[in-house]
Enzyme design. Structure first.
Site, PDB file in Angstrom:
ATOM      1  N   CYS A   1       0.734  -1.234   0.079  1.00 41.39           N
ATOM      2  CA  CYS A   1      -0.115   0.182  -0.031  1.00 41.39           C
ATOM      3  C   CYS A   1       0.766   1.277   0.001  1.00 41.39           C
ATOM      4  O   CYS A   1       0.407   2.361  -0.473  1.00 41.39           O
ATOM      5  CB  CYS A   1      -1.029  -0.019   1.112  1.00 41.39           C
ATOM      6  SG  CYS A   1      -2.183  -1.353   0.985  1.00 41.39           S
TER       7      CYS A   1
ATOM      8  N   ASN B   1      -9.927  -0.975  -1.586  1.00 41.79           N
ATOM      9  CA  ASN B   1      -8.533  -0.735  -1.628  1.00 41.79           C
ATOM     10  C   ASN B   1      -7.701  -1.340  -2.776  1.00 41.79           C
ATOM     11  O   ASN B   1      -7.754  -2.610  -2.819  1.00 41.79           O
ATOM     12  CB  ASN B   1      -8.024  -1.426  -0.104  1.00 41.79           C
ATOM     13  CG  ASN B   1      -6.857  -1.243   0.149  1.00 41.79           C
ATOM     14  OD1 ASN B   1      -5.505  -0.980  -0.790  1.00 41.79           O
ATOM     15  ND2 ASN B   1      -6.423  -1.321   1.501  1.00 41.79           N
TER      16      ASN B   1
ATOM     17  N   HIS C   1      -3.837   6.959   1.232  1.00 39.89           N
ATOM     18  CA  HIS C   1      -4.067   5.514   0.753  1.00 39.89           C
ATOM     19  C   HIS C   1      -5.373   5.027   1.159  1.00 39.89           C
ATOM     20  O   HIS C   1      -5.856   5.311   2.250  1.00 39.89           O
ATOM     21  CB  HIS C   1      -3.019   4.617   1.189  1.00 39.89           C
ATOM     22  CG  HIS C   1      -3.541   3.292   1.162  1.00 39.89           C
ATOM     23  ND1 HIS C   1      -3.716   2.701  -0.307  1.00 39.89           N
ATOM     24  CD2 HIS C   1      -3.472   2.262   2.167  1.00 39.89           C
ATOM     25  CE1 HIS C   1      -4.150   1.367   0.063  1.00 39.89           C
ATOM     26  NE2 HIS C   1      -4.205   1.239   1.292  1.00 39.89           N
TER      27      HIS C   1
HETATM   28  N1  COA Z   1     -19.196  -9.666   6.363  1.00 36.05           N
HETATM   29  C1  COA Z   1     -19.637 -10.000   7.461  1.00 36.05           C
HETATM   30  N2  COA Z   1     -18.807 -10.114   8.576  1.00 36.05           N
HETATM   31  C2  COA Z   1     -17.814 -10.264   8.762  1.00 36.05           C
HETATM   32  C3  COA Z   1     -17.028 -10.043   7.477  1.00 36.05           C
HETATM   33  C4  COA Z   1     -17.679  -9.739   6.432  1.00 36.05           C
HETATM   34  N3  COA Z   1     -17.068  -9.539   5.219  1.00 36.05           N
HETATM   35  N4  COA Z   1     -15.767 -10.189   7.876  1.00 36.05           N
HETATM   36  C5  COA Z   1     -15.616 -10.224   9.079  1.00 36.05           C
HETATM   37  N5  COA Z   1     -16.856 -10.658   9.687  1.00 36.05           N
HETATM   38  C6  COA Z   1     -17.272 -10.695  11.030  1.00 36.05           C
HETATM   39  C7  COA Z   1     -16.035 -11.174  11.784  1.00 36.05           C
HETATM   40  O1  COA Z   1     -15.995 -12.755  11.403  1.00 36.05           O
HETATM   41  C8  COA Z   1     -16.621 -11.066  13.297  1.00 36.05           C
HETATM   42  O2  COA Z   1     -17.515 -11.855  13.493  1.00 36.05           O
HETATM   43  P1  COA Z   1     -17.598 -12.785  15.119  1.00 36.05           P
HETATM   44  O3  COA Z   1     -17.744 -11.438  15.952  1.00 36.05           O
HETATM   45  O4  COA Z   1     -18.744 -13.454  15.088  1.00 36.05           O
HETATM   46  O5  COA Z   1     -16.358 -13.401  15.331  1.00 36.05           O
HETATM   47  C9  COA Z   1     -17.148  -9.786  13.173  1.00 36.05           C
HETATM   48  O6  COA Z   1     -17.342  -9.364  11.692  1.00 36.05           O
HETATM   49  C10 COA Z   1     -16.375  -8.740  13.488  1.00 36.05           C
HETATM   50  O7  COA Z   1     -14.918  -8.861  13.058  1.00 36.05           O
HETATM   51  P2  COA Z   1     -13.665  -7.824  13.210  1.00 36.05           P
HETATM   52  O8  COA Z   1     -12.592  -8.324  12.520  1.00 36.05           O
HETATM   53  O9  COA Z   1     -13.531  -7.535  14.507  1.00 36.05           O
HETATM   54  O10 COA Z   1     -14.400  -6.565  12.444  1.00 36.05           O
HETATM   55  P3  COA Z   1     -13.712  -5.090  12.539  1.00 36.05           P
HETATM   56  O11 COA Z   1     -14.596  -4.134  13.038  1.00 36.05           O
HETATM   57  O12 COA Z   1     -12.315  -5.165  13.126  1.00 36.05           O
HETATM   58  O13 COA Z   1     -13.579  -5.019  11.009  1.00 36.05           O
HETATM   59  C11 COA Z   1     -11.925  -4.681   9.330  1.00 36.05           C
HETATM   60  C12 COA Z   1     -12.874  -5.566  10.020  1.00 36.05           C
HETATM   61  C13 COA Z   1     -10.782  -5.652   8.243  1.00 36.05           C
HETATM   62  C14 COA Z   1     -12.833  -3.903   8.395  1.00 36.05           C
HETATM   63  C15 COA Z   1     -11.169  -3.951  10.025  1.00 36.05           C
HETATM   64  O14 COA Z   1     -10.311  -4.683  11.040  1.00 36.05           O
HETATM   65  C16 COA Z   1     -10.038  -2.780   9.354  1.00 36.05           C
HETATM   66  O15 COA Z   1     -10.420  -2.267   8.849  1.00 36.05           O
HETATM   67  N6  COA Z   1      -8.888  -3.215   9.355  1.00 36.05           N
HETATM   68  C17 COA Z   1      -7.873  -2.320   8.710  1.00 36.05           C
HETATM   69  C18 COA Z   1      -7.759  -3.014   7.396  1.00 36.05           C
HETATM   70  C19 COA Z   1      -7.137  -2.493   6.341  1.00 36.05           C
HETATM   71  O16 COA Z   1      -7.227  -1.162   6.376  1.00 36.05           O
HETATM   72  N7  COA Z   1      -6.232  -3.187   5.514  1.00 36.05           N
HETATM   73  C20 COA Z   1      -5.479  -2.555   4.502  1.00 36.05           C
HETATM   74  C21 COA Z   1      -4.394  -2.055   5.275  1.00 36.05           C
HETATM   75  S1  COA Z   1      -3.596  -1.110   4.011  1.00 36.05           S
END
Ligand code: COA
Length: 332
Positions: A114, A289, A259
């Site tokens: 990224c 992204n 980004h």
């Molecule tokens: N649809 C539905 N549910 C989903 C899902 C999807 N696409 N992806 C994950 N879940 C579920 C998980 O399984 C979890 O379920 P559980 O509570 O029963 O275990 C729940 O949603 C919460 O998951 P969690 O990972 O804690 O969610 P979050 O609020 O942290 O959001 C991201 C997940 C990935 C969106 C978040 O962590 C994020 O934005 N991280 C940074 C990612 C990023 O920017 N990456 C690129 C870097 S350059």
């Protein structure tokens, strides 16, 4: 030493639009979950036989070259940032060079995910500053969609990423008060496996096995919460570093182009920096992204929409796998 400036910018995204609703048919997810957690509404996916990482880069490059008012034959170097090259080797830079028909100029591939585009821009800037080259093409291009896990197992990662390409031409600036004022690059390999694709890799006797095909290891693995935590501290830090280096404050920024990792990350940066929403570029709702392509696509759209004017202070910033993070401060 002379400054370099962005003389032209362009982008290309594949035609195929994939909405959150389309993803609902493939995995247990919902439009509501994706919008709330990421801000993404739709993204573009490549079409096999039409788009490749290198030819999408070439499409964006042609627009940037035209906007710069030069010919492809005027270019002195290509710097190509991608984590999804056409081949394991050679890199996509030489393929783009062939596609543009500009033989013998150097083509360098950058693998900083990224942050790849900002790293690539910084490298190109050094070549112009020293006087070694005049016109350097900097490209970020990605095809994620052929490497994502579209089962429910992969939903935490797959919904985030999209395909696309962006490019700029860097040329010498007429004055040292204009152009790229400084670039700032960082990495911390401590977190290398927290956002990574581990297979196929060269560290095993067989790079690709039948077992791997059934395992998660061939898909991106992300510790989403950890990535989020680091992103929201590194983004403001590296933006501040660029401002301090040049004697500016956040309020001097006319346009911040971060980004496009996640809308929640962008909103957090905006609040932390005390910037109004119209000074922070966001297009993640349309493309997701796109990793190395996200900064140049967002920059290209900001220019196209007339949101960046001559004399504006523009800040580019990125964070991603590695971990790596970077910024560039530009007097447009
Ligand atoms: N649809 C539905 N549910 C989903 C899902 C999807 N696409 N992806 C994950 N879940 C579920 C998980 O399984 C979890 O379920 P559980 O509570 O029963 O275990 C729940 O949603 C919460 O998951 P969690 O990972 O804690 O969610 P979050 O609020 O942290 O959001 C991201 C997940 C990935 C969106 C978040 O962590 C994020 O934005 N991280 C940074 C990612 C990023 O920017 N990456 C690129 C870097 S350059």
């Amino acid at each position: 030493m002379r400054n370099s400036r962005i003389a032209g910018v362009g982008h290309y995204v594949p035609e195929r639009v994939v909405s959150n609703k389309d993803l609902e048919k493939l995995m247990d997810t919902s439009d509501e979950w994706i919008r709330e957690r990421t801000g993404i509404v739709e993204r573009r996916y490549f079409q096999e036989g039409i788009d490749t990482t290198s030819n999408m880069g070439a499409q964006a490059a042609r627009k940037a070259i035209k906007a710069a008012g030069i010919e492809a034959s005027d270019l002195d170097m290509i710097v190509f940032a991608t984590l999804s090259p056409d081949y394991f080797f050679p890199g996509s830079g030489v393929l783009l060079q062939r596609e543009l028909g500009i033989k013998e100029i150097p083509a360098l591939d950058i693998r900083n995910q990224c942050s790849g585009f900002v790293y690539a821009l910084s490298i190109a800037d050094q070549f112009i500053k020293t006087g070694m080259y005049n016109h350097v093409l900097v490209v970020g291009s990605e095809i994620h969609s052929s490497g994502l896990d579209f089962s429910t197992r992969g939903r935490g990662v797959s919904v985030i990423f999209g395909d696309g390409a962006g490019a700029v031409v860097l040329s010498p600036s007429e004055s040292n008060d204009k152009g790229i004022l400084s670039t700032h690059l960082h990495a911390d390999g401590e977190f290398a496996e927290e956002l990574a694709v581990l297979d196929p890799g060269s560290n095993k006797n067989a790079r690709l096995t039948h077992e791997m095909l059934d395992s998660e290891s061939i898909y991106p693995q992300m510790n989403g919460n950890l990535v989020f935590k680091h992103a929201v501290s590194r983004f403001p830090e590296v933006i501040q570093e660029a401002l301090q280096k040049n004697g500016y404050q956040a309020s001097d920024i006319d346009m911040l182009v971060p980004h496009q990792a996640n809308l929640r990350i962008t909103s957090y940066i905006q609040q932390k920096m005390g910037l109004p929403a119209d000074k922070v570029m966001s297009n993640i709702h349309k493309y997701g992204n796109t990793t190395a392509a996200s900064v140049p696509i967002a920059l290209s759209e900001a220019v196209e929409e007339g949101r960046i004017k001559d004399g504006d202070l523009v800040c580019l910033a990125a964070f991603g796998s590695g971990f790596t993070w970077a910024s560039a401060l530009i007097r447009w």
